[in-house]
Design a protein around this motif. Structure first.
Motif, PDB file in Angstrom:
ATOM      1  N   GLU A   1     -45.586  11.272 -79.681  1.00  0.00           N
ATOM      2  CA  GLU A   1     -45.680  10.655 -81.007  1.00  0.00           C
ATOM      3  C   GLU A   1     -44.971  11.504 -82.059  1.00  0.00           C
ATOM      4  OE1 GLU A   1     -46.749   7.584 -81.572  1.00  0.00           O
ATOM      5  OE2 GLU A   1     -46.994   7.496 -79.388  1.00  0.00           O
ATOM      6  N   ASP A   2     -45.036  12.824 -81.914  1.00  0.00           N
ATOM      7  CA  ASP A   2     -44.342  13.708 -82.862  1.00  0.00           C
ATOM      8  C   ASP A   2     -42.842  13.464 -82.844  1.00  0.00           C
ATOM      9  OD1 ASP A   2     -46.682  14.859 -83.699  1.00  0.00           O
ATOM     10  OD2 ASP A   2     -46.515  16.620 -82.398  1.00  0.00           O
ATOM     11  N   GLU A   3     -42.276  13.282 -81.652  1.00  0.00           N
ATOM     12  CA  GLU A   3     -40.847  13.014 -81.545  1.00  0.00           C
ATOM     13  C   GLU A   3     -40.493  11.690 -82.214  1.00  0.00           C
ATOM     14  OE1 GLU A   3     -39.371  15.219 -77.446  1.00  0.00           O
ATOM     15  OE2 GLU A   3     -40.543  13.375 -77.275  1.00  0.00           O
ATOM     16  N   LYS A   4     -41.293  10.680 -81.978  1.00  0.00           N
ATOM     17  CA  LYS A   4     -41.034   9.371 -82.598  1.00  0.00           C
ATOM     18  C   LYS A   4     -41.113   9.458 -84.118  1.00  0.00           C
ATOM     19  CE  LYS A   4     -42.679   6.525 -78.737  1.00  0.00           C
ATOM     20  NZ  LYS A   4     -43.667   5.501 -78.299  1.00  0.00           N
ATOM     21  N   ASP A   5     -42.058  10.252 -84.626  1.00  0.00           N
ATOM     22  CA  ASP A   5     -42.199  10.391 -86.075  1.00  0.00           C
ATOM     23  C   ASP A   5     -41.010  11.134 -86.683  1.00  0.00           C
ATOM     24  OD1 ASP A   5     -44.607   9.044 -86.177  1.00  0.00           O
ATOM     25  OD2 ASP A   5     -45.825  10.847 -85.981  1.00  0.00           O
ATOM     26  N   LEU A   6     -40.570  12.209 -86.035  1.00  0.00           N
ATOM     27  CA  LEU A   6     -39.457  13.004 -86.549  1.00  0.00           C
ATOM     28  C   LEU A   6     -38.123  12.274 -86.439  1.00  0.00           C
ATOM     29  CD1 LEU A   6     -40.170  16.632 -85.261  1.00  0.00           C
ATOM     30  CD2 LEU A   6     -39.972  15.896 -87.637  1.00  0.00           C
ATOM     31  N   GLY A   7     -37.996  11.457 -85.420  1.00  0.00           N
ATOM     32  CA  GLY A   7     -36.728  10.779 -85.137  1.00  0.00           C
ATOM     33  C   GLY A   7     -36.169  11.270 -83.820  1.00  0.00           C
ATOM     34  N   VAL A   8     -36.030  10.382 -82.846  1.00  0.00           N
ATOM     35  CA  VAL A   8     -35.598  10.779 -81.509  1.00  0.00           C
ATOM     36  C   VAL A   8     -34.770   9.665 -80.892  1.00  0.00           C
ATOM     37  CG1 VAL A   8     -37.664   9.848 -80.372  1.00  0.00           C
ATOM     38  CG2 VAL A   8     -36.416  11.732 -79.295  1.00  0.00           C
ATOM     39  N   CYS A   9     -33.816  10.060 -80.049  1.00  0.00           N
ATOM     40  CA  CYS A   9     -33.015   9.104 -79.278  1.00  0.00           C
ATOM     41  C   CYS A   9     -33.287   9.327 -77.800  1.00  0.00           C
ATOM     42  CB  CYS A   9     -31.526   9.285 -79.568  1.00  0.00           C
ATOM     43  SG  CYS A   9     -30.451   8.206 -78.572  1.00  0.00           S
ATOM     44  N   LEU A  10     -33.754   8.294 -77.134  1.00  0.00           N
ATOM     45  CA  LEU A  10     -33.976   8.347 -75.690  1.00  0.00           C
ATOM     46  C   LEU A  10     -32.789   7.708 -74.984  1.00  0.00           C
ATOM     47  CD1 LEU A  10     -35.993   8.764 -73.217  1.00  0.00           C
ATOM     48  CD2 LEU A  10     -36.461   6.322 -73.496  1.00  0.00           C
ATOM     49  N   ILE A  11     -32.248   8.412 -73.982  1.00  0.00           N
ATOM     50  CA  ILE A  11     -31.162   7.881 -73.152  1.00  0.00           C
ATOM     51  C   ILE A  11     -31.675   7.802 -71.722  1.00  0.00           C
ATOM     52  CG2 ILE A  11     -28.755   8.100 -72.480  1.00  0.00           C
ATOM     53  CD1 ILE A  11     -28.417  10.130 -74.773  1.00  0.00           C
ATOM     54  N   ASP A  12     -31.857   6.596 -71.231  1.00  0.00           N
ATOM     55  CA  ASP A  12     -32.332   6.365 -69.866  1.00  0.00           C
ATOM     56  C   ASP A  12     -31.112   6.050 -69.005  1.00  0.00           C
ATOM     57  OD1 ASP A  12     -33.507   5.600 -67.521  1.00  0.00           O
ATOM     58  OD2 ASP A  12     -34.956   4.226 -68.422  1.00  0.00           O
ATOM     59  N   ILE A  13     -30.680   7.043 -68.223  1.00  0.00           N
ATOM     60  CA  ILE A  13     -29.442   6.914 -67.446  1.00  0.00           C
ATOM     61  C   ILE A  13     -29.794   6.422 -66.047  1.00  0.00           C
ATOM     62  CG2 ILE A  13     -27.299   8.032 -66.759  1.00  0.00           C
ATOM     63  CD1 ILE A  13     -28.008  10.310 -68.690  1.00  0.00           C
ATOM     64  N   GLY A  14     -29.519   5.176 -65.783  1.00  0.00           N
ATOM     65  CA  GLY A  14     -29.806   4.600 -64.480  1.00  0.00           C
ATOM     66  C   GLY A  14     -28.589   4.587 -63.586  1.00  0.00           C
ATOM     67  N   GLY A  15     -28.630   3.724 -62.569  1.00  0.00           N
ATOM     68  CA  GLY A  15     -27.499   3.633 -61.664  1.00  0.00           C
ATOM     69  C   GLY A  15     -26.396   2.747 -62.217  1.00  0.00           C
ATOM     70  N   GLY A  16     -26.778   1.593 -62.809  1.00  0.00           N
ATOM     71  CA  GLY A  16     -25.782   0.644 -63.283  1.00  0.00           C
ATOM     72  C   GLY A  16     -25.541   0.661 -64.773  1.00  0.00           C
ATOM     73  N   THR A  17     -26.567   1.001 -65.562  1.00  0.00           N
ATOM     74  CA  THR A  17     -26.439   1.023 -67.019  1.00  0.00           C
ATOM     75  C   THR A  17     -27.200   2.205 -67.594  1.00  0.00           C
ATOM     76  OG1 THR A  17     -28.397  -0.391 -67.325  1.00  0.00           O
ATOM     77  CG2 THR A  17     -26.248  -1.494 -67.181  1.00  0.00           C
ATOM     78  N   SER A  18     -26.870   2.532 -68.829  1.00  0.00           N
ATOM     79  CA  SER A  18     -27.622   3.544 -69.587  1.00  0.00           C
ATOM     80  C   SER A  18     -28.253   2.848 -70.788  1.00  0.00           C
ATOM     81  CB  SER A  18     -26.696   4.672 -70.051  1.00  0.00           C
ATOM     82  OG  SER A  18     -26.200   5.394 -68.947  1.00  0.00           O
ATOM     83  N   ASP A  19     -29.570   2.952 -70.899  1.00  0.00           N
ATOM     84  CA  ASP A  19     -30.317   2.297 -71.966  1.00  0.00           C
ATOM     85  C   ASP A  19     -30.644   3.285 -73.066  1.00  0.00           C
ATOM     86  OD1 ASP A  19     -30.252   0.168 -70.234  1.00  0.00           O
ATOM     87  OD2 ASP A  19     -32.286   0.480 -69.493  1.00  0.00           O
ATOM     88  N   ILE A  20     -30.576   2.835 -74.309  1.00  0.00           N
ATOM     89  CA  ILE A  20     -30.803   3.695 -75.466  1.00  0.00           C
ATOM     90  C   ILE A  20     -31.847   3.078 -76.373  1.00  0.00           C
ATOM     91  CG2 ILE A  20     -29.740   4.779 -77.500  1.00  0.00           C
ATOM     92  CD1 ILE A  20     -27.037   4.404 -76.068  1.00  0.00           C
ATOM     93  N   VAL A  21     -32.795   3.899 -76.844  1.00  0.00           N
ATOM     94  CA  VAL A  21     -33.700   3.483 -77.917  1.00  0.00           C
ATOM     95  C   VAL A  21     -33.785   4.617 -78.932  1.00  0.00           C
ATOM     96  CG1 VAL A  21     -35.104   1.804 -76.670  1.00  0.00           C
ATOM     97  CG2 VAL A  21     -35.713   4.214 -76.578  1.00  0.00           C
ATOM     98  N   ILE A  22     -33.861   4.255 -80.207  1.00  0.00           N
ATOM     99  CA  ILE A  22     -33.960   5.231 -81.292  1.00  0.00           C
ATOM    100  C   ILE A  22     -35.219   4.945 -82.100  1.00  0.00           C
ATOM    101  CG2 ILE A  22     -32.916   6.108 -83.420  1.00  0.00           C
ATOM    102  CD1 ILE A  22     -30.185   5.444 -82.244  1.00  0.00           C
ATOM    103  N   TYR A  23     -36.063   5.979 -82.254  1.00  0.00           N
ATOM    104  CA  TYR A  23     -37.266   5.890 -83.083  1.00  0.00           C
ATOM    105  C   TYR A  23     -37.096   6.787 -84.296  1.00  0.00           C
ATOM    106  CZ  TYR A  23     -39.809   3.643 -79.232  1.00  0.00           C
ATOM    107  OH  TYR A  23     -40.216   2.785 -78.245  1.00  0.00           O
ATOM    108  N   VAL A  24     -37.473   6.294 -85.465  1.00  0.00           N
ATOM    109  CA  VAL A  24     -37.493   7.078 -86.700  1.00  0.00           C
ATOM    110  C   VAL A  24     -38.774   6.710 -87.458  1.00  0.00           C
ATOM    111  CG1 VAL A  24     -36.358   7.563 -88.905  1.00  0.00           C
ATOM    112  CG2 VAL A  24     -34.975   7.212 -86.850  1.00  0.00           C
ATOM    113  N   ASP A  25     -39.499   7.711 -87.942  1.00  0.00           N
ATOM    114  CA  ASP A  25     -40.767   7.494 -88.646  1.00  0.00           C
ATOM    115  C   ASP A  25     -41.761   6.742 -87.768  1.00  0.00           C
ATOM    116  OD1 ASP A  25     -39.858   8.763 -90.960  1.00  0.00           O
ATOM    117  OD2 ASP A  25     -38.992   6.910 -91.740  1.00  0.00           O
ATOM    118  N   GLY A  26     -41.710   7.001 -86.463  1.00  0.00           N
ATOM    119  CA  GLY A  26     -42.641   6.369 -85.537  1.00  0.00           C
ATOM    120  C   GLY A  26     -42.338   4.921 -85.234  1.00  0.00           C
TER     121      GLY A  26
END
Length: 413
Positions: free
Chosen positions: A201-226
């Protein structure tokens, strides 16, 4: 939800059907909200390409084998699952909606209405809504409200983040599961599930980018202020690395994947020039010794290319300067040696590897990035289970609710 034969407990099942692997997890929700993993099933995916089904029968077989393993381990019979979905067809957009407030005080019905208004946009016939995530509300002149229920006002606005998908792609992955005689409780964008599993939750509040690197695609989500602000799918991922290794080292894709997992480094400077690896040949030819440093020189540009694509997507989102907590890498292709060093050099911010958090049980099996989506599906299912328990439906309203739900799923999902 399932019932184990031996323990008579309510269980949740997550099924992650990816390009490279099919993973089934069976877990129970503990009183402290942790997930206790009771069964694990893992099988190579067949018939999937970049998150989409291209051979239905092969996908069904992969799913069934993963499910059989999980059922055997957990001593349970699976009847329904929470299912992941990804692929280049996934798209996101932010929308706004506004409604008048009844009785000058915001009720749950007002919240439902404003979210529905914000998400009631006209989509092409071939697309449908996968998720609608409320971001924030405004009542009259007050903005940035997280929970508006009970507040006074005349007019309420809502900002939502919508994730949409191709209708046919969704139908095909659901059909694959239904052919295994299972019900799909919910279809979940894989990056959303992975975020639930590995981000704090701290990461989501501060602002974080998750990169989920799979076999066929890479998925991205960005959280800011939770709040979920942006999501995207990129067409570059682990299979490109595997293909490069297979072509340059003249070996099969299966052996190339093994070499990538066991010996590859995303940073060539970390590998000594004299380190050698055995590379199986094709056509019955004998194996050869090849330089591991050469392998790293093949792999490194691919990861740099991937992170360059991600960086452009971050800039495009408008939130690149608000990611104070840095980057979290997860997914099966995130386990390669040196990937943190390459990512930190590309992004100029801290990077860590994301593994599932707040789980117990068979952690020796799943404490790895490639299980992030499957664990996240369990957590997603646990939230849905808790919501249903908190909001019991009166018997007299059941028929109305069922009718409304059918209409909603036909029109929105």
């Amino acid at each position: 939800m399932q019932i184990t034969k031996a323990q008579d407990k309510e269980l949740i099942v997550g099924l992650d059907v990816g390009t490279s692997k099919t993973c089934a997890l069976i877990g129970e929700v503990l009183p402290d909200d942790k997930i206790n993993i009771l069964g694990v099933g893992l099988h190579p995916s067949r018939g999937m390409d970049k998150g989409g089904v291209n051979d239905l029968d092969l996908v069904v077989r992969s799913i069934q084998r993963a499910l059989d393993q999980a059922e055997l381990m957990a001593d349970s019979h699976i009847a329904s699952v929470y299912l992941s979905i990804s692929g280049r067809h996934i798209a996101c957009q932010n929308e706004n909606g506004m409604v008048s407030v009844n009785d000058e005080e915001v009720t749950q019905e007002d919240v439902h209405n404003v979210i529905h208004t914000a998400s009631s946009i006209k989509l092409p016939y071939e697309r449908r809504i996968l998720h609608v995530f409320p971001q924030e509300y405004a009542i009259d002149i007050q903005e940035g409200i997280r929970s508006p229920i009970g507040m006074s006002g005349m007019r309420m606005e809502a900002k939502v983040h919508m994730v949409t998908c191709a209708n046919d792609m969704a139908k095909n992955i659901v059909k694959s599961v239904e052919r295994c005689k299972l019900k799909v409780n919910d279809l979940v964008f894989s990056a959303i599930a992975s975020a639930d599993a590995v981000l704090t939750e701290d990461e989501k509040d501060l602002g974080v980018c998750l990169i989920d690197i799979g076999g066929g695609t890479s998925d991205i989500v960005i959280y800011v202020d939770g709040i979920l602000r942006h999501s995207a799918v990129l067409p570059i991922a682990g299979n490109q690395v595997t293909n490069d290794i297979a072509k340059i080292f003249r070996t099969s894709l299966t052996h190339a994947e093994q070499i990538k997992v066991q010996s590859a480094s995303a940073l060539s400077s970390l590998v000594h020039q004299d380190e050698m690896i055995e590379v199986p040949s094709v056509g019955g030819r004998p194996s050869r010794s090849m330089s591991r440093h050469t392998l790293a020189e093949v792999v490194e540009p691919r990861y740099e290319e991937l992170f360059e694509f991600v960086h452009k997507e971050m800039q495009k989102s408008g939130f690149a300067n608000q990611i104070a907590a840095g980057i979290v890498l997860t997914g099966g292709t995130a386990s390669v040696t040196g990937i943190i060093d390459v990512a930190e050099a590309c992004f100029g911010m801290p990077v860590r590897i994301g593994v599932p958090l707040n789980i117990q049980g068979m952690t020796e099996f799943i404490n790895e990035p490639n299980y992030a989506t499957a664990v996240g599906l369990l957590k997603y299912g646990a939230k849905r289970l808790a919501e249903h328990k908190e909001e019991p439906i009166p018997k007299e309203g059941m028929l109305h609710w069922v009718s409304k739900a059918k209409s909603w799923f036909k029109g929105e999902f």
